[in-house]
Write an enzyme that holds these catalytic residues in place. Sequence first.
Site, mmCIF file in Angstrom:
data_model
loop_
_atom_site.group_PDB
_atom_site.id
_atom_site.type_symbol
_atom_site.label_atom_id
_atom_site.label_comp_id
_atom_site.label_asym_id
_atom_site.label_seq_id
_atom_site.Cartn_x
_atom_site.Cartn_y
_atom_site.Cartn_z
ATOM 1 N N LEU A 1 0.829 -1.215 0.000
ATOM 2 C CA LEU A 1 0.000 0.000 0.000
ATOM 3 C C LEU A 1 0.866 1.269 0.000
ATOM 4 O O LEU A 1 0.347 2.377 -0.085
ATOM 5 C CB LEU A 1 -0.919 0.013 1.233
ATOM 6 C CG LEU A 1 -1.991 -1.089 1.247
ATOM 7 C CD1 LEU A 1 -2.660 -1.170 2.616
ATOM 8 C CD2 LEU A 1 -3.042 -0.836 0.163
ATOM 9 N N SER A 2 2.190 1.098 0.082
ATOM 10 C CA SER A 2 3.067 2.267 0.184
ATOM 11 C C SER A 2 3.029 3.173 -1.050
ATOM 12 O O SER A 2 3.000 4.407 -0.899
ATOM 13 C CB SER A 2 4.500 1.835 0.479
ATOM 14 O OG SER A 2 4.546 1.227 1.744
ATOM 15 N N THR B 1 11.078 -3.279 2.714
ATOM 16 C CA THR B 1 10.179 -4.228 3.371
ATOM 17 C C THR B 1 10.713 -5.642 3.241
ATOM 18 O O THR B 1 11.821 -5.858 2.710
ATOM 19 C CB THR B 1 8.728 -4.055 2.845
ATOM 20 O OG1 THR B 1 7.862 -4.854 3.664
ATOM 21 C CG2 THR B 1 8.569 -4.465 1.394
ATOM 22 N N ASP C 1 9.422 2.431 11.700
ATOM 23 C CA ASP C 1 8.362 1.531 12.187
ATOM 24 C C ASP C 1 8.042 1.818 13.654
ATOM 25 O O ASP C 1 6.893 1.752 14.076
ATOM 26 C CB ASP C 1 8.790 0.060 12.041
ATOM 27 C CG ASP C 1 8.694 -0.420 10.600
ATOM 28 O OD1 ASP C 1 7.860 0.108 9.845
ATOM 29 O OD2 ASP C 1 9.474 -1.316 10.229
ATOM 30 N N TYR D 1 -2.707 -6.053 9.104
ATOM 31 C CA TYR D 1 -3.812 -5.301 8.500
ATOM 32 C C TYR D 1 -4.515 -6.061 7.377
ATOM 33 O O TYR D 1 -5.359 -5.503 6.674
ATOM 34 C CB TYR D 1 -3.381 -3.904 8.048
ATOM 35 C CG TYR D 1 -2.259 -3.864 7.045
ATOM 36 C CD1 TYR D 1 -2.495 -4.054 5.693
ATOM 37 C CD2 TYR D 1 -0.960 -3.635 7.472
ATOM 38 C CE1 TYR D 1 -1.455 -4.023 4.782
ATOM 39 C CE2 TYR D 1 0.088 -3.596 6.573
ATOM 40 C CZ TYR D 1 -0.173 -3.793 5.234
ATOM 41 O OH TYR D 1 0.855 -3.764 4.345
ATOM 42 N N LYS E 1 14.773 -5.980 5.249
ATOM 43 C CA LYS E 1 14.962 -4.995 6.322
ATOM 44 C C LYS E 1 16.264 -5.187 7.111
ATOM 45 O O LYS E 1 16.823 -4.219 7.622
ATOM 46 C CB LYS E 1 13.784 -5.031 7.300
ATOM 47 C CG LYS E 1 12.523 -4.373 6.766
ATOM 48 C CD LYS E 1 11.475 -4.322 7.861
ATOM 49 C CE LYS E 1 10.205 -3.685 7.343
ATOM 50 N NZ LYS E 1 9.228 -3.457 8.409
ATOM 51 N N GLY F 1 5.036 -11.509 20.621
ATOM 52 C CA GLY F 1 6.001 -11.739 19.552
ATOM 53 C C GLY F 1 7.357 -11.159 19.911
ATOM 54 O O GLY F 1 7.465 -10.267 20.773
ATOM 55 N N GLY G 1 -4.010 -2.529 12.131
ATOM 56 C CA GLY G 1 -2.652 -2.408 11.612
ATOM 57 C C GLY G 1 -2.420 -1.252 10.648
ATOM 58 O O GLY G 1 -1.269 -0.890 10.371
ATOM 59 N N ASN H 1 6.267 -14.582 23.998
ATOM 60 C CA ASN H 1 6.568 -15.181 22.693
ATOM 61 C C ASN H 1 6.548 -16.696 22.787
ATOM 62 O O ASN H 1 6.789 -17.265 23.846
ATOM 63 C CB ASN H 1 7.950 -14.706 22.216
ATOM 64 C CG ASN H 1 8.164 -14.997 20.749
ATOM 65 O OD1 ASN H 1 7.296 -14.721 19.932
ATOM 66 N ND2 ASN H 1 9.309 -15.573 20.392
ATOM 67 N N THR I 1 8.628 -18.774 21.317
ATOM 68 C CA THR I 1 9.998 -19.213 21.619
ATOM 69 C C THR I 1 10.535 -18.311 22.733
ATOM 70 O O THR I 1 10.837 -17.133 22.518
ATOM 71 C CB THR I 1 10.889 -19.083 20.363
ATOM 72 O OG1 THR I 1 10.220 -19.733 19.281
ATOM 73 C CG2 THR I 1 12.253 -19.699 20.577
HETATM 74 P P1 ATR Z 1 8.371 -10.107 11.629
HETATM 75 O O1 ATR Z 1 9.581 -9.461 11.023
HETATM 76 O O2 ATR Z 1 7.117 -9.899 10.831
HETATM 77 O O3 ATR Z 1 8.206 -9.786 13.074
HETATM 78 P P2 ATR Z 1 9.592 -12.602 12.329
HETATM 79 O O4 ATR Z 1 10.828 -11.891 12.702
HETATM 80 O O5 ATR Z 1 9.683 -13.871 11.558
HETATM 81 O O6 ATR Z 1 8.612 -11.679 11.488
HETATM 82 O O7 ATR Z 1 8.748 -12.882 13.684
HETATM 83 C C1 ATR Z 1 7.550 -13.551 13.685
HETATM 84 C C2 ATR Z 1 6.963 -13.554 15.100
HETATM 85 O O8 ATR Z 1 5.676 -14.190 15.044
HETATM 86 C C3 ATR Z 1 7.771 -14.339 16.116
HETATM 87 O O9 ATR Z 1 7.599 -13.781 17.397
HETATM 88 C C4 ATR Z 1 7.127 -15.728 16.023
HETATM 89 O O10 ATR Z 1 7.291 -16.518 17.175
HETATM 90 P P3 ATR Z 1 8.643 -17.429 17.350
HETATM 91 O O11 ATR Z 1 9.726 -16.473 17.774
HETATM 92 O O12 ATR Z 1 8.300 -18.419 18.392
HETATM 93 O O13 ATR Z 1 8.898 -18.059 15.997
HETATM 94 C C5 ATR Z 1 5.678 -15.325 15.903
HETATM 95 N N1 ATR Z 1 4.848 -16.371 15.319
HETATM 96 C C6 ATR Z 1 4.755 -16.705 14.007
HETATM 97 N N2 ATR Z 1 3.877 -17.727 13.839
HETATM 98 C C7 ATR Z 1 3.397 -18.026 15.088
HETATM 99 C C8 ATR Z 1 2.460 -18.975 15.593
HETATM 100 N N3 ATR Z 1 1.819 -19.827 14.769
HETATM 101 N N4 ATR Z 1 2.207 -18.984 16.916
HETATM 102 C C9 ATR Z 1 2.832 -18.129 17.751
HETATM 103 N N5 ATR Z 1 3.735 -17.212 17.336
HETATM 104 C C10 ATR Z 1 4.020 -17.161 16.031
#
Ligand code: ATR
Length: 277
Positions: A24-25, A68, A108, A219, A72, A132, A240, A155, A157
């Site tokens: 959309l930018s 993007t 951002d 979004y 990044k 996250g 978003g 998060n 992880t």
């Molecule tokens: P972005 O740059 O869009 O933030 P990213 O760096 O890949 O993308 O991060 C994705 C985030 O979404 C992470 O926090 C990821 O959790 P993990 O660190 O555990 O991988 C989270 N995420 C993605 N899919 C998920 C899911 N199905 N359930 C829970 N968390 C999820």
Amino acid sequence: MDIWMPDAATSLYGIIGHPVGHSLSPLLHNRALRALGLNCVYLAFDVTDLEGALSGIKALGIKGLSVTIPHKQSIMRFLDEIDDVAKRIGAVNTVLNKDGRLIGTNTDWIGAVKALEEEAGRLDTKKVLVLGAGGSARAVVAGLAERGARVLIANRTLEKAKDLAEQFDARWYSFDELPDVEASIVVNTTSVGMAPDLERSLIPSDLLPKYAIIMDIVYSPLKTKLLRDAERAGCKTINGLRMLLYQAVAQFELWTGKPAPVKEMEHALREAMEPDK
Ligand code: ATR
């Protein structure tokens, strides 16, 4: 009616990413450029050869870039300079071509903070739970820390939550601990809820009433399951597009040195999203 046409003096800006076909930018920036009558145009470039693209940008004198997914982070090693905020976040979403030197920064975090401040007011007294710990979370957390908010990170992880929390003096949790986490604002930075994952949300709906404001940086769709549940629970919601809008506003102002026509840009977004309302 006068129709603006590019000429030999037109400045070029653009977005680089892969894919960029649905970005959309271009809509946001071109609407803003036209509203101010600036002799500039903004295009989308689908880039896989990042190093080649950047030497092209220098050679052609392209004035500024939005960056993007997936570039990044990888763009950082090809730039001439990276400002402190982008270094802290570990990602560049904006490049300024200053007399042939490519300077990377990040807007951002401004987008996230402005979107929140619109609803919440000052953030320095607020406790904010960020869902996250990926790239988007880093920008959101950096913005919140900049504004003096108390930041809590959950998060999937845990190790990644811990690393991010330690960098920004925040606390970290697993999703299982959410019932015991007190906060007034929640920001989802994960892709959970994004198409095609439409029926998932990381916060069980019975926990939502304890939060005042829920923001989702996703979004597409505009109303994620998290936001639909939050509305039903009586929370204020922020979609978003607000973060998208304000990160673009900050880019526009950096490149042009002029106040961005925010209302025009909002209008452009609303028109683009109409069918999804
Ligand atoms: P972005 O740059 O869009 O933030 P990213 O760096 O890949 O993308 O991060 C994705 C985030 O979404 C992470 O926090 C990821 O959790 P993990 O660190 O555990 O991988 C989270 N995420 C993605 N899919 C998920 C899911 N199905 N359930 C829970 N968390 C999820």
